[in-house]
Scaffold this motif. Structure first.
Motif, PDB file in Angstrom:
ATOM      1  N   ALA A  18       7.236   9.434  23.793  1.00  0.00           N
ATOM      2  CA  ALA A  18       7.182  10.717  24.099  1.00  0.00           C
ATOM      3  C   ALA A  18       6.359  11.523  23.368  1.00  0.00           C
ATOM      4  CB  ALA A  18       8.767  11.253  23.764  1.00  0.00           C
ATOM      5  N   ARG A  19       6.056  11.136  22.147  1.00  0.00           N
ATOM      6  CA  ARG A  19       5.278  12.071  21.058  1.00  0.00           C
ATOM      7  C   ARG A  19       3.820  11.665  21.489  1.00  0.00           C
ATOM      8  NH1 ARG A  19       6.233  12.329  15.035  1.00  0.00           N
ATOM      9  NH2 ARG A  19       5.159  14.457  15.454  1.00  0.00           N
ATOM     10  N   GLU A  20       3.577  10.478  21.938  1.00  0.00           N
ATOM     11  CA  GLU A  20       2.261  10.347  22.220  1.00  0.00           C
ATOM     12  C   GLU A  20       1.998  10.948  23.617  1.00  0.00           C
ATOM     13  OE1 GLU A  20       0.019   8.592  20.427  1.00  0.00           O
ATOM     14  OE2 GLU A  20      -1.509   8.988  21.878  1.00  0.00           O
ATOM     15  N   ILE A  21       2.866  11.071  24.740  1.00  0.00           N
ATOM     16  CA  ILE A  21       2.609  11.887  25.853  1.00  0.00           C
ATOM     17  C   ILE A  21       2.294  13.510  25.527  1.00  0.00           C
ATOM     18  CG2 ILE A  21       3.850  12.883  27.960  1.00  0.00           C
ATOM     19  CD1 ILE A  21       5.508  10.186  28.116  1.00  0.00           C
ATOM     20  N   ARG A  22       3.050  13.821  24.617  1.00  0.00           N
ATOM     21  CA  ARG A  22       2.869  15.386  23.977  1.00  0.00           C
ATOM     22  C   ARG A  22       1.572  15.263  23.551  1.00  0.00           C
ATOM     23  NH1 ARG A  22       4.425  18.382  26.879  1.00  0.00           N
ATOM     24  NH2 ARG A  22       6.875  18.847  26.226  1.00  0.00           N
ATOM     25  N   GLN A  23       1.013  14.533  22.837  1.00  0.00           N
ATOM     26  CA  GLN A  23      -0.288  14.567  22.161  1.00  0.00           C
ATOM     27  C   GLN A  23      -1.189  14.839  23.117  1.00  0.00           C
ATOM     28  OE1 GLN A  23      -2.058  13.618  18.668  1.00  0.00           O
ATOM     29  NE2 GLN A  23       0.135  14.187  18.056  1.00  0.00           N
ATOM     30  N   ASN A  24      -1.078  14.314  24.425  1.00  0.00           N
ATOM     31  CA  ASN A  24      -2.151  14.182  25.401  1.00  0.00           C
ATOM     32  C   ASN A  24      -2.070  15.130  26.422  1.00  0.00           C
ATOM     33  OD1 ASN A  24      -3.989  11.715  24.603  1.00  0.00           O
ATOM     34  ND2 ASN A  24      -2.006  10.990  24.215  1.00  0.00           N
ATOM     35  N   ASP A  25      -0.719  15.625  26.673  1.00  0.00           N
ATOM     36  CA  ASP A  25      -0.232  16.544  27.740  1.00  0.00           C
ATOM     37  C   ASP A  25       0.706  17.483  27.386  1.00  0.00           C
ATOM     38  OD1 ASP A  25       1.284  17.617  29.914  1.00  0.00           O
ATOM     39  OD2 ASP A  25       1.813  15.445  30.812  1.00  0.00           O
ATOM     40  N   SER A  26       0.182  18.778  27.150  1.00  0.00           N
ATOM     41  CA  SER A  26       1.012  19.935  26.525  1.00  0.00           C
ATOM     42  C   SER A  26       1.825  20.485  27.474  1.00  0.00           C
ATOM     43  CB  SER A  26       0.171  21.063  26.129  1.00  0.00           C
ATOM     44  OG  SER A  26      -0.654  21.378  27.002  1.00  0.00           O
ATOM     45  N   LYS A  27       1.634  20.393  28.926  1.00  0.00           N
ATOM     46  CA  LYS A  27       2.604  21.162  29.997  1.00  0.00           C
ATOM     47  C   LYS A  27       3.771  20.392  30.315  1.00  0.00           C
ATOM     48  CE  LYS A  27      -1.329  23.584  31.653  1.00  0.00           C
ATOM     49  NZ  LYS A  27      -2.621  23.056  32.143  1.00  0.00           N
ATOM     50  N   SER A  28       3.848  19.084  30.526  1.00  0.00           N
ATOM     51  CA  SER A  28       4.775  18.421  31.345  1.00  0.00           C
ATOM     52  C   SER A  28       6.122  18.457  30.479  1.00  0.00           C
ATOM     53  CB  SER A  28       4.688  16.701  31.553  1.00  0.00           C
ATOM     54  OG  SER A  28       3.340  16.880  32.362  1.00  0.00           O
ATOM     55  N   ASN A  29       7.312  18.378  31.126  1.00  0.00           N
ATOM     56  CA  ASN A  29       8.590  18.123  30.638  1.00  0.00           C
ATOM     57  C   ASN A  29       8.702  16.996  30.403  1.00  0.00           C
ATOM     58  OD1 ASN A  29       9.286  20.911  31.626  1.00  0.00           O
ATOM     59  ND2 ASN A  29       9.641  20.258  33.528  1.00  0.00           N
ATOM     60  N   ILE A  30       9.077  16.557  29.106  1.00  0.00           N
ATOM     61  CA  ILE A  30       9.536  15.297  28.533  1.00  0.00           C
ATOM     62  C   ILE A  30      10.966  15.283  28.102  1.00  0.00           C
ATOM     63  CG2 ILE A  30       9.009  13.570  26.944  1.00  0.00           C
ATOM     64  CD1 ILE A  30       6.270  14.902  26.424  1.00  0.00           C
ATOM     65  N   LYS A  31      11.808  14.305  28.910  1.00  0.00           N
ATOM     66  CA  LYS A  31      13.056  14.206  28.471  1.00  0.00           C
ATOM     67  C   LYS A  31      13.439  12.726  28.154  1.00  0.00           C
ATOM     68  CE  LYS A  31      16.361  16.653  30.239  1.00  0.00           C
ATOM     69  NZ  LYS A  31      17.414  17.348  31.286  1.00  0.00           N
ATOM     70  N   ILE A  32      13.859  12.593  26.905  1.00  0.00           N
ATOM     71  CA  ILE A  32      14.483  11.339  26.498  1.00  0.00           C
ATOM     72  C   ILE A  32      15.889  11.188  26.785  1.00  0.00           C
ATOM     73  CG2 ILE A  32      15.106   9.529  24.708  1.00  0.00           C
ATOM     74  CD1 ILE A  32      12.748  10.938  23.084  1.00  0.00           C
ATOM     75  N   LEU A  33      16.312  10.180  27.470  1.00  0.00           N
ATOM     76  CA  LEU A  33      17.948   9.986  27.863  1.00  0.00           C
ATOM     77  C   LEU A  33      18.454   8.762  27.158  1.00  0.00           C
ATOM     78  CD1 LEU A  33      18.108  10.242  31.755  1.00  0.00           C
ATOM     79  CD2 LEU A  33      18.196  12.059  30.260  1.00  0.00           C
ATOM     80  N   GLY A  34      19.217   8.886  25.979  1.00  0.00           N
ATOM     81  CA  GLY A  34      19.861   8.008  25.290  1.00  0.00           C
ATOM     82  C   GLY A  34      20.999   7.650  25.318  1.00  0.00           C
ATOM     83  N   GLU A  35      21.833   6.346  25.104  1.00  0.00           N
ATOM     84  CA  GLU A  35      23.094   6.248  25.458  1.00  0.00           C
ATOM     85  C   GLU A  35      23.769   6.339  24.014  1.00  0.00           C
ATOM     86  OE1 GLU A  35      24.345   2.287  27.310  1.00  0.00           O
ATOM     87  OE2 GLU A  35      24.118   3.732  29.078  1.00  0.00           O
ATOM     88  N   GLU A  36      23.057   6.360  22.718  1.00  0.00           N
ATOM     89  CA  GLU A  36      23.583   6.763  21.719  1.00  0.00           C
ATOM     90  C   GLU A  36      23.524   8.084  21.200  1.00  0.00           C
ATOM     91  OE1 GLU A  36      23.139   3.701  18.374  1.00  0.00           O
ATOM     92  OE2 GLU A  36      21.860   2.721  19.762  1.00  0.00           O
ATOM     93  N   ASN A  37      24.813   8.787  20.746  1.00  0.00           N
ATOM     94  CA  ASN A  37      24.661  10.108  20.382  1.00  0.00           C
ATOM     95  C   ASN A  37      23.992  10.290  19.008  1.00  0.00           C
ATOM     96  OD1 ASN A  37      25.087  12.998  20.747  1.00  0.00           O
ATOM     97  ND2 ASN A  37      27.214  12.627  19.987  1.00  0.00           N
ATOM     98  N   LEU A  38      22.878  10.023  18.930  1.00  0.00           N
ATOM     99  CA  LEU A  38      21.957  10.212  17.741  1.00  0.00           C
ATOM    100  C   LEU A  38      20.519  10.125  18.073  1.00  0.00           C
ATOM    101  CD1 LEU A  38      22.330  10.135  14.554  1.00  0.00           C
ATOM    102  CD2 LEU A  38      21.972   7.750  14.761  1.00  0.00           C
TER     103      LEU A  38
END
Lengths: 409, 105
Positions: A18-38
C-alpha cells in the motif's frame, strides 16, 4: 488515472504494498481489507518478546493510523467470502460489495492443524496472530508442564520463551532433527543442545498416537508406547497458504497462488505477494514460496511498484532469522541445491556458518551463534550470492579473515 | 558545552575504512565509524532490540544491525529499514593529533 486498488489481507506484505503504491501513485484509492481488527502488525515478537512481556500490543503495529491517514490509505476490518474475478468484485460476509481495478492478494498463510477427536479441538493451541498469543500468554501463567508438538521455528521459539518463564517444556518432533525442513542437521543439533542446556526436553522421531484428557490435564501417547503427562499443549506443525477463497475460481493455484517475477497472477490486474504467493525467482530460475518477515516486506514493495505501473522484477535473496534463548539463527538463499559445503567457525559463541556452494558460487548459507555473531557474515553472503560471485573458499572457511574482502566493488 | 564532554576514543588508525569500533564509557556503549569522508559516532545498541551494532555491517553511510537487518544512516541516525523504526542517536566527532574524540551529552 485514478484507480480503485484493493489489497486483500492486512499483514506485512499488504501494508508495504500500500505504501509503495502511494509513493508512485498519488491519485488512486488504496484500501486494505484485513480480517483482524488491528492495523498491520509485526508477528515475530508474538512468540518471543510478547510472551516474555518485553513488548506490548501497542508496540507491534508497523505504522500508526496517522501514517495511513497522511498517505490516504484506508484500512477496513472485514471478512471477504466470495471473489468474482470476471467482474472485478469482492463480496463480504455482511453483504458489502467492493469493486476494484487492481487487486493484490496478500492473505498470508494459516496454521496446519492436528487431526484430533472433536472433544479435543479446543484443547490444542496454535500461535499465528495476536489473539492467539494473548490467549497462550494468559493460560500458561497458570501452567507448569507444557508440551509443544512440532520442532520447527515457531515451536522452538515458544519453547525458548516458556523456558525463560520457568516452565518445564517438552518438544515432540516427528523428524530426526529439529527445523528439518530448512536447517542443516549440524546447526539444528547446536540449537537442540542449547534447549537441553536450558532444561527443555527434546523428543525426536516420535509420532503422537493419542491425546487423552485426564483431570484437567493431558496424557500424550507416543508411537513407542511412552506417555507424556502435560498441563497444556501447543502445536506448531507448519502452515499452508490461505487460498480457500480462490479454490473454485480461474486463479492458478499450486502450493499458493502462482505468480511470475512481477507478482502477477494468472488473472489480469490480480497480483499476489507474501506467504500466499508461489513466485518465480529469476535468480534461482524456479518457483518458491517463502514465509518470512523480509520476504513479506520486500515482496509487498515489489507488488506495489508493479501495481503502480513501475515494472519491477522480484530478485531479493531470501533471508530469515529465528531467536531462541541467547542464539540468533540466520539463513540466506537456498540451502538445498549444492555440490559443496564449507564450514566457517566451530564455536557457537563466535558463530558457526555453513555455506552451500554450486559451481564455486554461494547458493545459500545457514548460521547460528550468540546474538550478533553471524549477522554480518550472513548479510555479506547474501550480497555475494546476489552478485553471483566466484568465492575464495579459503577466506570463507577462515573465521579470522573478514568476508568483506570477497565483495568486489 | 564544556571541554570535558569530549572523550578520547582512540587513534585514527584503530579503525579501518568502512568499519567501526565499539567504545564503552560510563555504562554506555557507542560505535565510532570511519567512512570515506571522516569519522562518525552513534549509540552502540540497536533501537529495535538490545543488540550491539559493533557486529553489524557498515556499507557506504549505513550500519546494518546483525540481528534483524534494521538499517540506520550513520551520519543522521535515521532508521532506514524495518524492523528498526526508532532513530539512532548520533554524537559529534573531532580528530585532534590523530586521536578521535566524541562529544557525549
Amino acid at each position: 488515472m485514478k484507480n480503485n486498488i484493493i489489497i486483500l489481507g492486512g499483514g506485512q506484505a499488504g501494508i508495504y504494498a500500500a505504501r509503495e503504491i502511494r509513493q508512485n501513485d498519488s491519485k488512486s484509492n488504496i484500501k486494505i481489507l484485513g480480517e483482524e481488527n488491528l492495523l498491520p502488525y509485526e508477528r515475530p515478537p508474538l512468540s518471543k518478546d510478547f510472551l516474555l512481556d518485553k513488548k506490548k500490543e501497542e508496540d507491534l503495529c508497523f505504522h500508526s493510523s496517522d501514517v495511513l491517514n497522511n498517505e490516504n490509505i484506508e484500512f477496513e476490518n472485514i471478512s471477504i467470502n466470495k471473489v468474482d474475478f470476471e467482474n472485478k468484485k469482492l463480496f463480504a460476509k455482511n453483504g458489502d460489495v467492493y469493486s476494484y481495478d487492481s487487486l493484490l492478494i496478500s492473505t498470508g498463510s494459516e496454521n496446519k492443524k492436528l487431526s484430533l477427536d472433536n472433544n479435543l479441538k479446543n484443547d490444542v493451541y496454535y500461535l499465528r496472530n495476536l489473539e492467539e498469543a494473548k490467549k497462550i500468554k494468559e493460560i500458561v501463567s497458570n501452567k507448569n508442564k507444557i508440551t509443544i508438538i512440532g520442532g520447527g521455528f515457531i515451536g522452538l521459539e515458544i519453547a525458548s520463551s516458556l523456558s525463560q518463564l520457568q516452565k518445564k517444556v517438552i518438544v515432540i518432533e516427528i523428524g530426526n532433527q529439529l527445523m528439518g525442513r530448512t536447517i542443516p542437521k549440524k546447526i539444528a543439533d547446536l540449537v537442540q543442545n542449547t534447549h537441553i542446556e536450558h532444561g527443555n526436553e527434546i523428543i525426536l522421531n516420535k509420532q503422537i498416537e493419542k491425546i487423552t484428557k485426564k483431570n484437567g490435564n493431558y496424557e500424550i501417547l507416543l508411537n513407542d508406547n511412552s506417555i507424556i503427562e502435560t498441563d497444556f499443549i501447543i502445536a506448531g506443525i507448519g502452515s499452508t497458504p490461505t487460498v480457500k477463497l480462490f479454490e473454485n475460481t480461474n486463479l492458478k493455484l499450486d502450493n499458493g497462488i502462482v505468480t511470475n517475477q512481477f507478482c502477477e497472477t494468472s488473472i489480469k490486474d490480480v497480483y499476489a505477494a507474501g506467504d500466499v504467493s508461489n513466485f518465480y525467482h529469476p535468480f534461482y530460475e524456479r518457483n518458491m514460496r517463502l514465509e518470512s518477515y523480509q520476504h513479506a516486506q520486500n515482496h509487498g514493495i515489489c507488488a506495489g511498484k508493479n501495481i503502480a505501473g513501475v515494472k519491477t522484477e522480484y530478485t531479493s535473496i531470501p533471508w530469515m532469522w529465528s531467536d531462541q534463548f541467547n542464539l540468533n539463527l540466520q539463513l540466506t538463499g537456498i540451502c538445498d541445491e549444492y555440490d559443496e559445503i564449507i564450514e566457517r567457525g566451530d564455536d557457537i559463541n563466535n558463530g558457526v556458518i555453513y555455506f552451500f556452494l554450486k559451481n564455486n558460487k554461494i547458493r545459500g548459507a545457514c548460521g547460528v551463534g550468540t546474538i550478533g555473531k553471524v549477522g554480518r557474515d550472513i548479510r555479506i553472503t547474501s550480497k555475494l550470492t546476489e552478485k553471483d560471485t566466484i568465492v575464495d573458499k579459503q577466506i570463507l572457511s577462515d573465521q579470522n579473515q573478514k568476508l568483506n574482502k570477497l565483495i568486489q566493488k | 558545552m564544556s571541554e570535558e564532554n569530549w572523550i578520547e576514543v582512540g587513534s585514527t588508525d584503530s579503525i579501518e575504512e568502512e568499519d567501526l569500533i565499539r567504545f564503552d564509557h560510563q555504562d554506555k556503549t557507542f560505535c565510532v565509524y570511519r567512512l570515506t569522508d571522516g569519522f562518525y559516532a552513534t549509540d552502540g545498541i540497536c533501537t529495535h532490540e538490545s543488540v550491539h551494532l559493533e557486529d553489524g555491517l557498515v556499507m557506504d553511510d549505513e550500519i546494518e544491525c546483525p540481528m534483524h537487518q534494521g538499517i540506520f544512516n550513520i551520519k543522521s541516525g535515521e532508521a532506514l529499514s524495518p524492523p528498526a523504526c526508532e532513530d539512532l542517536k548520533t554524537y559529534p566527532v573531532k580528530v585532534d593529533n590523530d586521536k578521535i574524540f566524541i562529544k557525549i551529552d
